[in-house]
Design a protein around this motif. Structure first.
Motif, PDB file in Angstrom:
ATOM      1  N   THR A  30       0.856  -1.188   0.000  1.00 37.80           N
ATOM      2  CA  THR A  30       0.000   0.000   0.000  1.00 37.80           C
ATOM      3  C   THR A  30       0.888   1.231   0.000  1.00 37.80           C
ATOM      4  O   THR A  30       2.119   1.138  -0.073  1.00 37.80           O
ATOM      5  CB  THR A  30      -0.915   0.024   1.237  1.00 37.80           C
ATOM      6  OG1 THR A  30      -0.098   0.238   2.419  1.00 37.80           O
ATOM      7  CG2 THR A  30      -1.672  -1.285   1.387  1.00 37.80           C
ATOM      8  N   LEU A  31       0.274   2.387   0.100  1.00 33.89           N
ATOM      9  CA  LEU A  31       1.046   3.625   0.197  1.00 33.89           C
ATOM     10  C   LEU A  31       1.692   3.768   1.564  1.00 33.89           C
ATOM     11  O   LEU A  31       2.557   4.629   1.755  1.00 33.89           O
ATOM     12  CB  LEU A  31       0.135   4.836  -0.071  1.00 33.89           C
ATOM     13  CG  LEU A  31      -0.476   4.917  -1.474  1.00 33.89           C
ATOM     14  CD1 LEU A  31      -1.416   6.119  -1.561  1.00 33.89           C
ATOM     15  CD2 LEU A  31       0.610   5.026  -2.528  1.00 33.89           C
ATOM     16  N   VAL A  32       1.313   2.917   2.508  1.00 37.37           N
ATOM     17  CA  VAL A  32       1.792   3.028   3.886  1.00 37.37           C
ATOM     18  C   VAL A  32       2.790   1.924   4.233  1.00 37.37           C
ATOM     19  O   VAL A  32       3.816   2.175   4.867  1.00 37.37           O
ATOM     20  CB  VAL A  32       0.609   3.012   4.882  1.00 37.37           C
ATOM     21  CG1 VAL A  32       1.114   3.109   6.316  1.00 37.37           C
ATOM     22  CG2 VAL A  32      -0.359   4.145   4.575  1.00 37.37           C
ATOM     23  N   ALA A  61       7.691  -0.040   6.420  1.00 40.75           N
ATOM     24  CA  ALA A  61       6.759   1.073   6.602  1.00 40.75           C
ATOM     25  C   ALA A  61       7.290   2.264   5.815  1.00 40.75           C
ATOM     26  O   ALA A  61       8.481   2.588   5.900  1.00 40.75           O
ATOM     27  CB  ALA A  61       6.630   1.428   8.081  1.00 40.75           C
ATOM     28  N   TYR A  62       6.419   2.881   5.027  1.00 44.65           N
ATOM     29  CA  TYR A  62       6.832   4.018   4.207  1.00 44.65           C
ATOM     30  C   TYR A  62       6.642   5.333   4.958  1.00 44.65           C
ATOM     31  O   TYR A  62       5.818   5.455   5.865  1.00 44.65           O
ATOM     32  CB  TYR A  62       6.028   4.049   2.909  1.00 44.65           C
ATOM     33  CG  TYR A  62       6.281   2.869   2.000  1.00 44.65           C
ATOM     34  CD1 TYR A  62       7.575   2.463   1.688  1.00 44.65           C
ATOM     35  CD2 TYR A  62       5.221   2.142   1.458  1.00 44.65           C
ATOM     36  CE1 TYR A  62       7.805   1.377   0.861  1.00 44.65           C
ATOM     37  CE2 TYR A  62       5.441   1.061   0.623  1.00 44.65           C
ATOM     38  CZ  TYR A  62       6.740   0.681   0.328  1.00 44.65           C
ATOM     39  OH  TYR A  62       6.963  -0.395  -0.494  1.00 44.65           O
ATOM     40  N   CYS A  63       7.433   6.302   4.544  1.00 47.88           N
ATOM     41  CA  CYS A  63       7.411   7.617   5.174  1.00 47.88           C
ATOM     42  C   CYS A  63       6.029   8.272   5.051  1.00 47.88           C
ATOM     43  O   CYS A  63       5.436   8.301   3.973  1.00 47.88           O
ATOM     44  CB  CYS A  63       8.476   8.502   4.527  1.00 47.88           C
ATOM     45  SG  CYS A  63       8.503  10.193   5.158  1.00 47.88           S
ATOM     46  N   LYS A  74       5.352   8.037  -2.055  1.00 52.41           N
ATOM     47  CA  LYS A  74       6.518   7.858  -2.915  1.00 52.41           C
ATOM     48  C   LYS A  74       7.318   6.598  -2.571  1.00 52.41           C
ATOM     49  O   LYS A  74       8.440   6.423  -3.046  1.00 52.41           O
ATOM     50  CB  LYS A  74       7.425   9.083  -2.825  1.00 52.41           C
ATOM     51  CG  LYS A  74       6.765  10.353  -3.359  1.00 52.41           C
ATOM     52  CD  LYS A  74       7.700  11.546  -3.318  1.00 52.41           C
ATOM     53  CE  LYS A  74       7.027  12.791  -3.889  1.00 52.41           C
ATOM     54  NZ  LYS A  74       7.911  13.979  -3.854  1.00 52.41           N
ATOM     55  N   ALA A  75       6.746   5.715  -1.763  1.00 51.46           N
ATOM     56  CA  ALA A  75       7.395   4.457  -1.367  1.00 51.46           C
ATOM     57  C   ALA A  75       8.780   4.687  -0.783  1.00 51.46           C
ATOM     58  O   ALA A  75       9.707   3.896  -1.009  1.00 51.46           O
ATOM     59  CB  ALA A  75       7.468   3.497  -2.556  1.00 51.46           C
ATOM     60  N   GLN A  76       8.927   5.756  -0.045  1.00 50.02           N
ATOM     61  CA  GLN A  76      10.190   6.046   0.637  1.00 50.02           C
ATOM     62  C   GLN A  76      10.207   5.294   1.960  1.00 50.02           C
ATOM     63  O   GLN A  76       9.410   5.563   2.845  1.00 50.02           O
ATOM     64  CB  GLN A  76      10.333   7.547   0.867  1.00 50.02           C
ATOM     65  CG  GLN A  76      11.639   7.937   1.552  1.00 50.02           C
ATOM     66  CD  GLN A  76      11.759   9.448   1.701  1.00 50.02           C
ATOM     67  OE1 GLN A  76      11.363  10.216   0.814  1.00 50.02           O
ATOM     68  NE2 GLN A  76      12.295   9.887   2.835  1.00 50.02           N
ATOM     69  N   ILE A  77      11.136   4.350   2.099  1.00 48.84           N
ATOM     70  CA  ILE A  77      11.152   3.489   3.277  1.00 48.84           C
ATOM     71  C   ILE A  77      11.587   4.263   4.512  1.00 48.84           C
ATOM     72  O   ILE A  77      12.605   4.948   4.504  1.00 48.84           O
ATOM     73  CB  ILE A  77      12.090   2.288   3.054  1.00 48.84           C
ATOM     74  CG1 ILE A  77      11.627   1.469   1.845  1.00 48.84           C
ATOM     75  CG2 ILE A  77      12.142   1.403   4.299  1.00 48.84           C
ATOM     76  CD1 ILE A  77      12.605   0.381   1.443  1.00 48.84           C
TER      77      ILE A  77
END
Length: 233
Positions: free
Chosen positions: A176-178, A202-204, A213-216
């Motif tokens: 997901t986005l999260v 978990a994404y930022c 933006k799938a930033q971890i």
């Protein structure tokens, strides 16, 4: 006439036996489903493990080490054969193996079960089919975790090695986005586990610049790849 009839009957029986023999020789080699998880005293598997760790408060880390699983012995209890497994770990090819864990494994016509610290988990359930689904924690008190098969009896490549008959076991795979969750294990016929991947990320979500933006931000990714085994060709 009776004599000729008897001769024809004998010939028919011979033809049936020959046909049946040919059919047996043509059986799919992947039909023995338990061979995806072979067990024999002395078997060993060495994996290269890559583990990536993300944290909002600590620097990103990547560790590479090796895990060896070796069947050191067997015992029988109530007619069931149990295989004793030692798991060892080392930092590189030159390092000494250090014992990491002990477990037992047993299998029968319906399942493969691994027991570590007296906690049994169902690793495989038979038959191998897209509709087969099971709770790996059915025999313990942990939360239900469902597994199922995917890409059954398909080839799988690992480096320069291609395994012609493999099965994949997948658990919760959700993106997901999260968050992102991924669990997969690949077993090769007459070899056993050749690949394993677990990811929980978990994404930022802390600022508009990173959302979506799938930033971890935190979590781990761990991959196991088979390096060597007495069961490899």
């Amino acid at each position: 006439m009776l004599k000729n009839s008897g001769s024809r009957s004998i010939l028919l029986v011979i033809l049936v036996l020959i046909y049946g023999s040919c059919r047996q020789n043509a059986v799919d080699p992947a039909s023995d489903e338990s061979a995806y998880f072979p067990l024999q005293a002395g078997d060993f598997w060495i994996y290269q493990v890559t583990q990536e760790t993300y944290s909002p408060t600590n620097p990103y880390t990547k560790r590479v080490f090796q895990i060896q699983e070796k069947i050191t012995g067997t015992y029988t209890q109530k007619g069931q054969v149990f295989f004793q497994v030692e798991e060892s770990r080392r930092s590189s090819d030159q390092a000494v193996w250090q014992l990491n864990a002990l477990s037992t494994i047993y299998k029968n016509v319906s399942e493969v079960v691994s027991v570590t610290n007296n906690v049994p988990v169902i690793t495989l359930l038979f038959p191998v089919a897209p509709t087969t689904e099971w709770n790996t924690n059915a025999y313990n008190a942990s939360p239900d975790t469902l597994l199922r098969y995917r890409d059954s009896r398909q080839p799988f490549s690992l480096g320069k090695t291609t395994f012609n008959h493999t099965i994949s076991v997948v658990g919760e795979n959700d993106s997901t986005l999260v968050t992102l969750t991924k669990n997969r294990r690949v077993y090769a016929l007459n070899v056993g586990l050749v690949y394993r991947e677990n990811a929980a990320l978990a994404y930022c979500q802390s600022s508009p610049d990173c959302i979506g933006k799938a930033q971890i931000e935190s979590g781990t990714i761990q991959k196991w790849e088979l390096l060597s085994s007495n069961r490899l060709p």
